[in-house]
Design a protein around this motif. Structure first.
Motif, PDB file in Angstrom:
ATOM      1  N   ARG A  32       1.659 -11.408  -9.197  1.00  0.00           N
ATOM      2  CA  ARG A  32       3.061 -11.462  -9.607  1.00  0.00           C
ATOM      3  C   ARG A  32       3.242 -11.343 -11.123  1.00  0.00           C
ATOM      4  NH1 ARG A  32       6.977 -12.954  -6.103  1.00  0.00           N
ATOM      5  NH2 ARG A  32       8.164 -14.010  -7.726  1.00  0.00           N
ATOM      6  N   THR A  33       2.126 -11.407 -11.873  1.00  0.00           N
ATOM      7  CA  THR A  33       2.229 -11.194 -13.319  1.00  0.00           C
ATOM      8  C   THR A  33       2.396  -9.709 -13.650  1.00  0.00           C
ATOM      9  OG1 THR A  33      -0.182 -10.990 -13.618  1.00  0.00           O
ATOM     10  CG2 THR A  33       0.779 -13.203 -13.782  1.00  0.00           C
ATOM     11  N   VAL A  34       2.086  -8.858 -12.679  1.00  0.00           N
ATOM     12  CA  VAL A  34       2.225  -7.419 -12.871  1.00  0.00           C
ATOM     13  C   VAL A  34       3.592  -6.984 -12.368  1.00  0.00           C
ATOM     14  CG1 VAL A  34       1.358  -5.147 -12.219  1.00  0.00           C
ATOM     15  CG2 VAL A  34      -0.238  -7.024 -12.605  1.00  0.00           C
ATOM     16  N   GLN A  35       4.347  -6.325 -13.192  1.00  0.00           N
ATOM     17  CA  GLN A  35       5.669  -5.839 -12.799  1.00  0.00           C
ATOM     18  C   GLN A  35       5.551  -4.404 -12.300  1.00  0.00           C
ATOM     19  OE1 GLN A  35       8.475  -7.583 -12.536  1.00  0.00           O
ATOM     20  NE2 GLN A  35       7.244  -9.359 -13.113  1.00  0.00           N
ATOM     21  N   PRO A  36       5.718  -4.202 -10.997  1.00  0.00           N
ATOM     22  CA  PRO A  36       5.556  -2.853 -10.439  1.00  0.00           C
ATOM     23  C   PRO A  36       6.736  -1.950 -10.788  1.00  0.00           C
ATOM     24  CG  PRO A  36       6.353  -4.330  -8.745  1.00  0.00           C
ATOM     25  CD  PRO A  36       6.108  -5.175  -9.971  1.00  0.00           C
ATOM     26  N   SER A  40       6.048   1.897  -6.401  1.00  0.00           N
ATOM     27  CA  SER A  40       4.637   1.529  -6.524  1.00  0.00           C
ATOM     28  C   SER A  40       4.056   1.152  -5.172  1.00  0.00           C
ATOM     29  CB  SER A  40       4.481   0.354  -7.486  1.00  0.00           C
ATOM     30  OG  SER A  40       4.819   0.717  -8.798  1.00  0.00           O
ATOM     31  N   ASN A  41       2.757   1.404  -5.027  1.00  0.00           N
ATOM     32  CA  ASN A  41       2.045   0.971  -3.829  1.00  0.00           C
ATOM     33  C   ASN A  41       0.960  -0.027  -4.228  1.00  0.00           C
ATOM     34  OD1 ASN A  41      -0.042   2.529  -4.909  1.00  0.00           O
ATOM     35  ND2 ASN A  41       0.492   4.305  -3.667  1.00  0.00           N
ATOM     36  N   LEU A  42       0.152  -0.442  -3.258  1.00  0.00           N
ATOM     37  CA  LEU A  42      -0.869  -1.447  -3.534  1.00  0.00           C
ATOM     38  C   LEU A  42      -1.919  -0.948  -4.526  1.00  0.00           C
ATOM     39  CD1 LEU A  42      -1.437  -2.906   0.054  1.00  0.00           C
ATOM     40  CD2 LEU A  42      -0.088  -3.881  -1.801  1.00  0.00           C
ATOM     41  N   VAL A  43      -2.242   0.331  -4.443  1.00  0.00           N
ATOM     42  CA  VAL A  43      -3.229   0.898  -5.366  1.00  0.00           C
ATOM     43  C   VAL A  43      -2.699   0.845  -6.796  1.00  0.00           C
ATOM     44  CG1 VAL A  43      -4.437   3.007  -6.050  1.00  0.00           C
ATOM     45  CG2 VAL A  43      -4.301   2.369  -3.632  1.00  0.00           C
ATOM     46  N   ASP A  44      -1.424   1.163  -6.976  1.00  0.00           N
ATOM     47  CA  ASP A  44      -0.828   1.122  -8.316  1.00  0.00           C
ATOM     48  C   ASP A  44      -0.907  -0.286  -8.902  1.00  0.00           C
ATOM     49  OD1 ASP A  44      -0.128   3.819  -8.203  1.00  0.00           O
ATOM     50  OD2 ASP A  44       1.757   3.368  -7.182  1.00  0.00           O
ATOM     51  N   ILE A  45      -0.601  -1.273  -8.070  1.00  0.00           N
ATOM     52  CA  ILE A  45      -0.668  -2.661  -8.538  1.00  0.00           C
ATOM     53  C   ILE A  45      -2.105  -3.036  -8.880  1.00  0.00           C
ATOM     54  CG2 ILE A  45      -0.372  -5.068  -7.828  1.00  0.00           C
ATOM     55  CD1 ILE A  45       2.028  -4.185  -6.199  1.00  0.00           C
ATOM     56  N   GLY A  46      -3.039  -2.604  -8.027  1.00  0.00           N
ATOM     57  CA  GLY A  46      -4.449  -2.899  -8.277  1.00  0.00           C
ATOM     58  C   GLY A  46      -4.930  -2.311  -9.590  1.00  0.00           C
ATOM     59  N   GLN A  63      -7.208   5.465 -13.637  1.00  0.00           N
ATOM     60  CA  GLN A  63      -6.437   6.408 -12.825  1.00  0.00           C
ATOM     61  C   GLN A  63      -7.341   7.367 -12.048  1.00  0.00           C
ATOM     62  OE1 GLN A  63      -3.324   6.633 -11.941  1.00  0.00           O
ATOM     63  NE2 GLN A  63      -2.625   4.891 -13.177  1.00  0.00           N
ATOM     64  N   LYS A  64      -8.529   7.618 -12.573  1.00  0.00           N
ATOM     65  CA  LYS A  64      -9.469   8.496 -11.864  1.00  0.00           C
ATOM     66  C   LYS A  64      -9.913   7.890 -10.536  1.00  0.00           C
ATOM     67  CE  LYS A  64     -11.390  10.909 -15.893  1.00  0.00           C
ATOM     68  NZ  LYS A  64     -12.624  11.180 -16.678  1.00  0.00           N
ATOM     69  N   ALA A  65      -9.836   6.567 -10.447  1.00  0.00           N
ATOM     70  CA  ALA A  65     -10.244   5.895  -9.202  1.00  0.00           C
ATOM     71  C   ALA A  65      -9.153   5.965  -8.135  1.00  0.00           C
ATOM     72  CB  ALA A  65     -10.578   4.437  -9.491  1.00  0.00           C
ATOM     73  N   ARG A  66      -7.948   6.344  -8.535  1.00  0.00           N
ATOM     74  CA  ARG A  66      -6.805   6.334  -7.620  1.00  0.00           C
ATOM     75  C   ARG A  66      -7.026   7.183  -6.361  1.00  0.00           C
ATOM     76  NH1 ARG A  66      -1.499   8.051  -6.679  1.00  0.00           N
ATOM     77  NH2 ARG A  66      -0.024   6.304  -6.580  1.00  0.00           N
ATOM     78  N   PRO A  67      -7.493   8.429  -6.471  1.00  0.00           N
ATOM     79  CA  PRO A  67      -7.688   9.252  -5.267  1.00  0.00           C
ATOM     80  C   PRO A  67      -8.683   8.653  -4.273  1.00  0.00           C
ATOM     81  CG  PRO A  67      -7.695  10.620  -7.229  1.00  0.00           C
ATOM     82  CD  PRO A  67      -7.760   9.202  -7.702  1.00  0.00           C
ATOM     83  N   ALA A  75      -6.457   3.517   5.516  1.00  0.00           N
ATOM     84  CA  ALA A  75      -7.338   3.053   6.593  1.00  0.00           C
ATOM     85  C   ALA A  75      -7.030   1.626   7.009  1.00  0.00           C
ATOM     86  CB  ALA A  75      -8.802   3.167   6.154  1.00  0.00           C
ATOM     87  N   LEU A  76      -6.483   0.831   6.072  1.00  0.00           N
ATOM     88  CA  LEU A  76      -6.138  -0.558   6.393  1.00  0.00           C
ATOM     89  C   LEU A  76      -4.940  -0.639   7.330  1.00  0.00           C
ATOM     90  CD1 LEU A  76      -6.545  -2.249   2.886  1.00  0.00           C
ATOM     91  CD2 LEU A  76      -8.026  -2.536   4.885  1.00  0.00           C
ATOM     92  N   GLY A  77      -4.176   0.438   7.417  1.00  0.00           N
ATOM     93  CA  GLY A  77      -3.043   0.468   8.334  1.00  0.00           C
ATOM     94  C   GLY A  77      -1.844  -0.321   7.861  1.00  0.00           C
ATOM     95  N   VAL A  78      -1.728  -0.537   6.552  1.00  0.00           N
ATOM     96  CA  VAL A  78      -0.594  -1.297   6.027  1.00  0.00           C
ATOM     97  C   VAL A  78       0.494  -0.340   5.564  1.00  0.00           C
ATOM     98  CG1 VAL A  78      -2.015  -3.230   5.300  1.00  0.00           C
ATOM     99  CG2 VAL A  78      -1.556  -1.383   3.694  1.00  0.00           C
ATOM    100  N   ILE A  79       1.725  -0.808   5.632  1.00  0.00           N
ATOM    101  CA  ILE A  79       2.837  -0.050   5.059  1.00  0.00           C
ATOM    102  C   ILE A  79       2.920  -0.489   3.605  1.00  0.00           C
ATOM    103  CG2 ILE A  79       5.297   0.468   5.214  1.00  0.00           C
ATOM    104  CD1 ILE A  79       5.194  -0.329   8.137  1.00  0.00           C
ATOM    105  N   SER A  80       2.425   0.346   2.722  1.00  0.00           N
ATOM    106  CA  SER A  80       2.176  -0.057   1.343  1.00  0.00           C
ATOM    107  C   SER A  80       3.398  -0.640   0.646  1.00  0.00           C
ATOM    108  CB  SER A  80       1.657   1.136   0.550  1.00  0.00           C
ATOM    109  OG  SER A  80       1.267   0.722  -0.736  1.00  0.00           O
TER     110      SER A  80
END
Length: 220
Positions: A32-36, A40-46, A63-67, A75-80
């Motif tokens: 919650r310290t990160v303001q999305p 934004s999705n979970l990867v962006d927050i990460g 950012q190179k790790a994003r893809p 694969a986790l099946g979550v609605i980001s």
């Protein structure tokens, strides 16, 4: 990653060693310290979290790790975006939240009709559970939740709520209808409290009372 980093990562992903409630709460506070940004999705927050804690590298490197991370999220099946909203519920704006309530009737008059004969006991219970002692907190463990619920039940007992259904000669009011009104009204506070109250003064307490009265009757 080096060997130590891989070992740490695998340790965090071990389903046989889940995080403790305190760890989960700490992680939520950190997230919650990160303001999305919008969308934004979970990867962006990460990536933002990693950037705020990374000792080496830059935003471009992260950012190179994003893809590589996006397929894992799929694969986790979550609605980001829905998951992001669960971290920042105050940012969620819906059509429903934009509506305002407009009363077309007198609320107090309707409340009197619905409360009926239980009006006074309902008001009394609502006054009790409005006390600061009944302020809801976010428990960090099941044991803490149980302790909080127990303290609330004791406070209700001190106000005579638990003895409501017992005969007057045993310190009660002999009023079963009011007892159930108390049960119904404290549900506004916490359903765990309803269960605790019912088991303590209804199931267990009444069992002891009826057994004692039956024993006295036999002796007579």
């Amino acid at each position: 990653m080096n060997a130590d980093e891989r070992k740490f990562l695998y340790g965090q992903l071990d389903p046989n060693v889940p995080p403790t409630p305190d760890q989960l709460k700490a992680w939520l506070e950190e997230i919650r310290t990160v303001q999305p940004e919008s969308g934004s999705n979970l990867v962006d927050i990460g990536i933002k979290l990693a950037g705020s804690r990374a000792k080496n590298g830059s935003a471009a490197v992260l950012q190179k790790a994003r893809p590589s991370l996006l397929p894992i999220e799929d694969a986790l099946g979550v609605i980001s975006r829905e998951s992001v909203f669960s971290f920042y519920p105050e940012n969620r704006k819906t059509i429903t939240s934009s509506y305002q309530t407009q009363s077309t009737f007198d609320i107090e008059t309707l409340a009197k009709i619905l409360d009926g004969k239980s009006e006074q006991i309902n008001k009394r219970v609502k006054t009790i559970i409005s006390d600061p002692a009944f302020t809801r907190v976010d428990p960090t463990s099941l044991s803490q939740q149980r302790e909080i619920t127990l303290q609330w039940a004791k406070l209700l007992a001190q106000q005579g709520m638990g003895a409501m259904a017992y005969p007057k000669e045993y310190g009660g009011q002999g009023d079963m209808a009011s007892y159930f009104s108390v049960m119904e009204t404290i549900s506004y506070q916490d359903l765990s409290l309803v269960i605790k109250f019912g088991v303590q003064f209804g199931l267990w307490g009444m069992s002891v009372f009826l057994l004692e009265r039956k024993s006295i009757t036999r002796n007579i």
